[in-house]
Design a protein around this motif. Sequence first.
Motif, short mmCIF file in Angstrom:
data_model
loop_
_atom_site.label_atom_id
_atom_site.label_comp_id
_atom_site.label_asym_id
_atom_site.label_seq_id
_atom_site.Cartn_x
_atom_site.Cartn_y
_atom_site.Cartn_z
N SER A 146 55.75 43.92 2.43
CA SER A 146 54.48 44.17 3.10
C SER A 146 54.61 45.40 3.98
O SER A 146 55.71 45.95 4.14
CB SER A 146 54.02 42.95 3.93
OG SER A 146 55.01 42.59 4.87
N PRO A 183 51.03 41.12 -1.53
CA PRO A 183 51.42 41.21 -0.12
C PRO A 183 50.33 40.68 0.81
O PRO A 183 49.15 40.67 0.47
CB PRO A 183 51.62 42.72 0.10
CG PRO A 183 51.65 43.33 -1.25
CD PRO A 183 50.88 42.44 -2.15
N PHE A 209 45.37 42.55 -1.50
CA PHE A 209 46.19 41.76 -0.59
C PHE A 209 45.79 40.29 -0.67
O PHE A 209 44.69 39.94 -1.13
CB PHE A 209 46.03 42.26 0.85
CG PHE A 209 46.72 43.57 1.10
CD1 PHE A 209 48.03 43.61 1.53
CD2 PHE A 209 46.04 44.77 0.92
CE1 PHE A 209 48.67 44.82 1.76
CE2 PHE A 209 46.66 45.99 1.16
CZ PHE A 209 47.99 46.01 1.58
#
Length: 277
Positions: A146, A183, A209
């Motif tokens: 991340s 992530p 995401f």
Amino acid sequence: MTRFPLTWLYAPGDRPHVVAKALTSGADIVVVDLEDAVAPDRKDYARAATADLLREPEHPVPVHVRVNALATPAAAKDLAALAALPGLSGLRLPKVTSAEQIIHLAQTTPPCAPGTIPLHALLESALGIERAHAIASAHPTLHGISLGTADLRADLGVRDDAGLDWCRSRVVVAARAAGLPPPAQSVHPDIRDLEGLAASCAHGRTLGFLGRAAIHPRQLPVIERAYLPTEEELEHAETIVKAATTEQGAQALRDGTFIDAAVVTAAQRTLALARRR
């Protein structure tokens, strides 16, 4: 049933009472922070307090620890004190810039052998972003990557948040190319700005995401709402999965939507997320 983690709540390691509250806050994962949230003269205390916590094998939710930057002596102390403790569910590694760092850690820290303590790399520099896929695919013990946007913004000299979108997409693609989960977004630093947090989460979702780190419990329901499917999305996913069950192969729905295996897979993930409700 798979429960996708959507919320990762950071709590400073030198404030055990805050960590205790975080564990019952409703976050999916609590991240005890030994790095940025802890002043240099409090590092030893934070490490000792975290060790006390992690000697207990069971907690309400998984407990991860963000250790200090791997190049610092403090990181070696963190790993020596915490990596073998039964209550540790994951290690978050700040300022990762190379695959070699991950490989070295996995090979020299016995509890980090494959199948034990998951590692999560934080990419916080231009060099880390450039090497995103190499880092993401460095070792089986690495379970996720991340961004650390505050440090990355400073490194790049980016003044507007939109200037980080290319980096965000790069990390999403690198994670998926390496077979890692999507992530989670990095923290939204203004705990009072819940509208801005919601808008930022909506944008992050469009980029690929899944979930977000938080620094205050009040941010958790905003993040969860943003990443859970809407009723319309849920209804559409149910229609797709039902159609795929009754008729094999590519087809078009009554509304003209074309569906194939990839569309069905996305719909199934939407239904899995909806089960969190």
